[in-house]
Design an enzyme around this catalytic site. Structure first.
Site, PDB file in Angstrom:
ATOM      1  N   SER A 177      38.568  39.889  44.880  1.00 57.11           N
ATOM      2  CA  SER A 177      38.578  41.314  45.622  1.00 57.11           C
ATOM      3  C   SER A 177      39.299  42.308  45.947  1.00 57.11           C
ATOM      4  O   SER A 177      39.498  43.380  45.488  1.00 57.11           O
ATOM      5  CB  SER A 177      37.000  41.234  45.896  1.00 57.11           C
ATOM      6  OG  SER A 177      37.089  40.576  47.079  1.00 57.11           O
ATOM      7  N   HIS A 205      34.179  40.446  40.423  1.00 59.91           N
ATOM      8  CA  HIS A 205      35.076  42.025  39.260  1.00 59.91           C
ATOM      9  C   HIS A 205      35.670  41.228  37.841  1.00 59.91           C
ATOM     10  O   HIS A 205      37.332  41.931  37.928  1.00 59.91           O
ATOM     11  CB  HIS A 205      36.614  42.049  40.550  1.00 59.91           C
ATOM     12  CG  HIS A 205      35.864  42.488  41.579  1.00 59.91           C
ATOM     13  ND1 HIS A 205      35.702  43.788  41.799  1.00 59.91           N
ATOM     14  CD2 HIS A 205      35.207  41.688  42.994  1.00 59.91           C
ATOM     15  CE1 HIS A 205      35.300  43.730  42.919  1.00 59.91           C
ATOM     16  NE2 HIS A 205      34.866  42.581  43.637  1.00 59.91           N
ATOM     17  N   LYS A 235      29.101  46.042  39.605  1.00 58.21           N
ATOM     18  CA  LYS A 235      30.049  46.908  39.381  1.00 58.21           C
ATOM     19  C   LYS A 235      30.125  47.448  37.962  1.00 58.21           C
ATOM     20  O   LYS A 235      30.074  48.649  37.616  1.00 58.21           O
ATOM     21  CB  LYS A 235      31.257  45.959  39.592  1.00 58.21           C
ATOM     22  CG  LYS A 235      31.048  45.753  41.808  1.00 58.21           C
ATOM     23  CD  LYS A 235      31.442  44.383  41.968  1.00 58.21           C
ATOM     24  CE  LYS A 235      31.567  44.116  43.384  1.00 58.21           C
ATOM     25  NZ  LYS A 235      30.051  43.290  43.866  1.00 58.21           N
TER      26      LYS A 235
HETATM   27  C1  LIG Z   1      34.196  38.305  44.974  1.00 57.84           C
HETATM   28  C2  LIG Z   1      32.496  39.127  44.543  1.00 57.84           C
HETATM   29  N1  LIG Z   1      31.142  38.530  45.252  1.00 57.84           N
HETATM   30  C3  LIG Z   1      30.279  38.935  45.047  1.00 57.84           C
HETATM   31  C4  LIG Z   1      30.764  40.239  45.685  1.00 57.84           C
HETATM   32  C5  LIG Z   1      28.953  40.741  46.042  1.00 57.84           C
HETATM   33  O1  LIG Z   1      28.396  41.240  44.678  1.00 57.84           O
HETATM   34  P1  LIG Z   1      26.819  42.397  45.739  1.00 57.84           P
HETATM   35  O2  LIG Z   1      28.228  43.612  45.685  1.00 57.84           O
HETATM   36  O3  LIG Z   1      26.365  42.779  44.220  1.00 57.84           O
HETATM   37  O4  LIG Z   1      26.171  42.233  46.670  1.00 57.84           O
HETATM   38  C6  LIG Z   1      31.071  41.190  45.825  1.00 57.84           C
HETATM   39  C7  LIG Z   1      31.444  42.536  45.723  1.00 57.84           C
HETATM   40  O5  LIG Z   1      30.734  43.181  46.533  1.00 57.84           O
HETATM   41  C8  LIG Z   1      32.028  41.091  45.475  1.00 57.84           C
HETATM   42  O6  LIG Z   1      33.683  40.857  45.563  1.00 57.84           O
END
Ligand SMILES: Cc1ncc(COP(=O)(O)O)c(C=O)c1O
Length: 387
Positions: A177, A205, A235
């Site tokens: 991320s 992502h 996303k």
């Molecule tokens: C790699 C990754 N996993 C999980 C999440 C968590 O997702 P959410 O924003 O839907 O809670 C994010 C986002 O912030 C992320 O970048």
């Protein structure tokens, strides 16, 4: 009460203080504040689907037919039929037997990892994994072994040398991320086979981005080899929520054991309908996914033209490492004064000394806007150097 203030003062003195900044989204690519418009380069709305006509219409229709809230958890109040349709299509899209939706990616990760892994087990987790994976590993009570980012030799060595009485799992972000690079899933799968290890990939992502939108496993042609494919609906799919896709028994197990699934009110009908409409757009047309890839290539070429060093991954995440938290904050502020929003990413999200500007490209960005912003970013970096 001093405890609170002491913490906040420490954050401020290290340039790590965070504050909500209000921006009104006016399109998939622009936001407004105080009558001024900004180009948004800090959103994970990779395909611009938040503002897609069919996605909005699906949400509006769901509210009119079903009301606003879910009223309770799925196992107690009943599962909305919209969930069944969404989960069926997620499984179809991912090429798995089944799928289950969670309320957020954070909840999917903590719920899934802590349900599957326990105190006799060992989790091998990439050093740059997302906080929700880290928290899931902690919550599980399993032994945690952190391997250096994408270092396959070290991963092998750690698998070789770490004693384990129970199960083993390798868990990685499919697309990291904060760095935008892709996990070497082909090598991970090979190693996992050798050491009989479960593999979990977080496609937060990568969904809607890699493998014609199907994620990291599809990108590598490894759909059948990855036991647990997690991804988000929040996303590229422009809604909220997350999913885990895999074999029927995995999904059944999670429904019965993942606490973040069991003990939380379901998503609203509007959210499920929006996520499903967005998923259908990606399933049935390559246009947005292809446009996103083209915009990523274009932005990297523009930044490189001005001498800005960027990664060359096939993802929409472009980090520009600037070093200190102070520098990252100052450059982001300069750019916001010029109408461009990007994120200043600082510790603890990234290691000390690796603060960065993180910019994300969307299919909704025009190439004219990307070209204009690349020029301004390069100038802001130079100006900050000279100050
Ligand atoms: C790699 C990754 N996993 C999980 C999440 C968590 O997702 P959410 O924003 O839907 O809670 C994010 C986002 O912030 C992320 O970048």
């Amino acid at each position: 009460m001093n405890f609170f203030n002491e913490y906040i003062d420490a954050m401020k003195s290290q340039c790590l203080y965070r504050q909500n900044q209000v921006y009104e989204p006016i399109s998939a690519s622009h936001v407004a504040d105080g009558g001024r418009e900004y180009l948004m380069l800090a959103s994970n709305n990779y395909l611009g689907l938040t503002h897609h006509d069919k996605v909005k219409a699906a949400a509006i229709d769901a509210i009119e037919r079903y009301g606003t809230g879910a009223g309770g958890a799925r196992l107690t109040t009943g599962t909305h039929p919209l969930y069944e349709e969404l989960e069926k299509d997620i499984a179809l899209f991912k090429g798995t037997e089944a799928a289950v939706a969670f309320n957020t990616g954070y909840m999917a990760n903590i719920g899934t990892i802590s349900a599957i892994m326990g105190k006799d087990d060992v989790i091998f987790s990439d050093a740059l994994n997302h906080a929700s994976i880290i928290d899931g590993c902690r919550l599980s009570g399993a032994t945690r072994v952190i391997f250096p980012h994408s270092d396959m030799d070290k991963l092998k060595e750690l698998l070789e040398t770490t004693p384990c009485r129970g199960k083993r799992m390798i868990v990685v972000d499919g697309v990291f991320s904060m760095d935008g690079d892709i996990a070497p899933l082909d090598k991970i799968v090979e190693i996992a086979k050798e050491y009989q290890t479960l593999v979990m990939v977080d496609d937060a992502h990568a969904t809607g981005v890699l493998g014609h939108g199907r994620g990291t496993a599809a990108h590598f042609g490894l759909e059948d080899e990855v036991t647990i494919q997690m991804g988000t609906l929040s996303k590229a799919l422009g809604a909220e929520g997350a999913y885990v896709a895999g074999k029927k028994e995995l999904i059944d197990f999670l429904i019965n054991k993942a606490r973040s699934y069991i003990f939380s009110t379901a998503l609203s009908p509007a959210t499920i309908a929006a996520a499903h409409a967005a998923l259908k757009e990606v399933m049935h047309s390559p246009v947005l996914v292809d446009q996103l890839a083209a915009n990523g290539r274009f932005m990297r070429a523009e930044l490189t033209k001005y001498g800005v060093q960027v990664n060359q991954a096939e993802t929409p995440i472009i980090p520009i490492i600037v070093g200190s938290a102070e520098r990252a904050t100052a450059i982001a502020k300069r750019l916001s004064e010029q109408g461009i929003i990007l994120s200043a990413i600082r510790p603890p999200t990234v290691p000390v000394g690796e603060s960065r500007l993180r910019l994300t490209v969307s299919a909704a960005h025009s190439q004219a806007d990307l070209a204009m912003s690349a020029k301004k970013i390069a100038k802001a970096l130079q100006d900050e150097e000279m100050d």
